[in-house]
Design a protein around this motif. Structure first.
Motif, PDB file in Angstrom:
ATOM      1  N   GLN A  28      18.792  22.311  36.280  1.00 21.04           N
ATOM      2  CA  GLN A  28      18.308  23.259  35.281  1.00 21.04           C
ATOM      3  C   GLN A  28      19.471  23.678  34.378  1.00 21.04           C
ATOM      4  O   GLN A  28      19.313  23.806  33.168  1.00 21.04           O
ATOM      5  N   ARG A  67      14.492  17.007  33.287  1.00 20.10           N
ATOM      6  CA  ARG A  67      13.175  17.316  32.721  1.00 20.10           C
ATOM      7  C   ARG A  67      12.035  17.032  33.692  1.00 20.10           C
ATOM      8  O   ARG A  67      10.880  17.320  33.393  1.00 20.10           O
ATOM      9  N   THR A  68      12.347  16.485  34.847  1.00 22.22           N
ATOM     10  CA  THR A  68      11.322  16.135  35.832  1.00 22.22           C
ATOM     11  C   THR A  68      10.970  17.366  36.668  1.00 22.22           C
ATOM     12  O   THR A  68      11.849  18.015  37.228  1.00 22.22           O
ATOM     13  N   THR A  69       9.688  17.654  36.748  1.00 20.24           N
ATOM     14  CA  THR A  69       9.214  18.797  37.516  1.00 20.24           C
ATOM     15  C   THR A  69       9.689  18.708  38.960  1.00 20.24           C
ATOM     16  O   THR A  69       9.606  17.654  39.588  1.00 20.24           O
ATOM     17  N   GLY A  70      10.208  19.812  39.464  1.00 25.66           N
ATOM     18  CA  GLY A  70      10.643  19.876  40.855  1.00 25.66           C
ATOM     19  C   GLY A  70      12.078  19.476  41.089  1.00 25.66           C
ATOM     20  O   GLY A  70      12.568  19.570  42.210  1.00 25.66           O
ATOM     21  N   HIS A  71      12.775  19.019  40.058  1.00 27.62           N
ATOM     22  CA  HIS A  71      14.160  18.576  40.229  1.00 27.62           C
ATOM     23  C   HIS A  71      15.180  19.574  39.682  1.00 27.62           C
ATOM     24  O   HIS A  71      16.378  19.340  39.773  1.00 27.62           O
ATOM     25  N   GLY A  72      14.725  20.679  39.135  1.00 28.25           N
ATOM     26  CA  GLY A  72      15.611  21.654  38.499  1.00 28.25           C
ATOM     27  C   GLY A  72      16.630  22.276  39.421  1.00 28.25           C
ATOM     28  O   GLY A  72      17.708  22.663  38.986  1.00 28.25           O
TER      29      GLY A  72
END
Length: 92
Positions: A28, A67-72
């Protein structure tokens, strides 16, 4: 009179530049970092050892992952290692 010191402290915090991006930061943080901070971190992580093409592949991989959901919340260092390994395989 208490408002003045608190206001000055808040103003000082806002005027202080943000800390540079580090390997322990999250994806993030990567997503919100400047291009210069990203480049400096890539050089520090030695992700650039394969030349400009490898560095760009690693950077692209990091950008996509951020930008991938869950990787922040993943640490940049772990993702950078995986991206570097992927870039090395693609370079063969």
């Amino acid at each position: 009179m208490r408002i003045l010191p608190v206001g000055l402290f808040t103003l000082a915090l806002m005027a202080t530049p943000a800390l540079a991006l580090s390997a322990g930061d999250s994806m993030q943080d990567w997503a919100g970092a400047s291009a210069a901070d990203k480049e400096a971190l890539l050089r520090k992580l030695d992700a650039a050892s394969g030349g400009d093409a490898a560095r760009e592949r690693v950077r692209s991989c990091l950008d996509d992952t951020s930008r991938t959901t869950g990787h922040g919340s993943l640490p940049i260092s772990e993702v950078a290692k995986a991206c570097s390994e992927q870039a090395a395989r693609e370079n063969i």
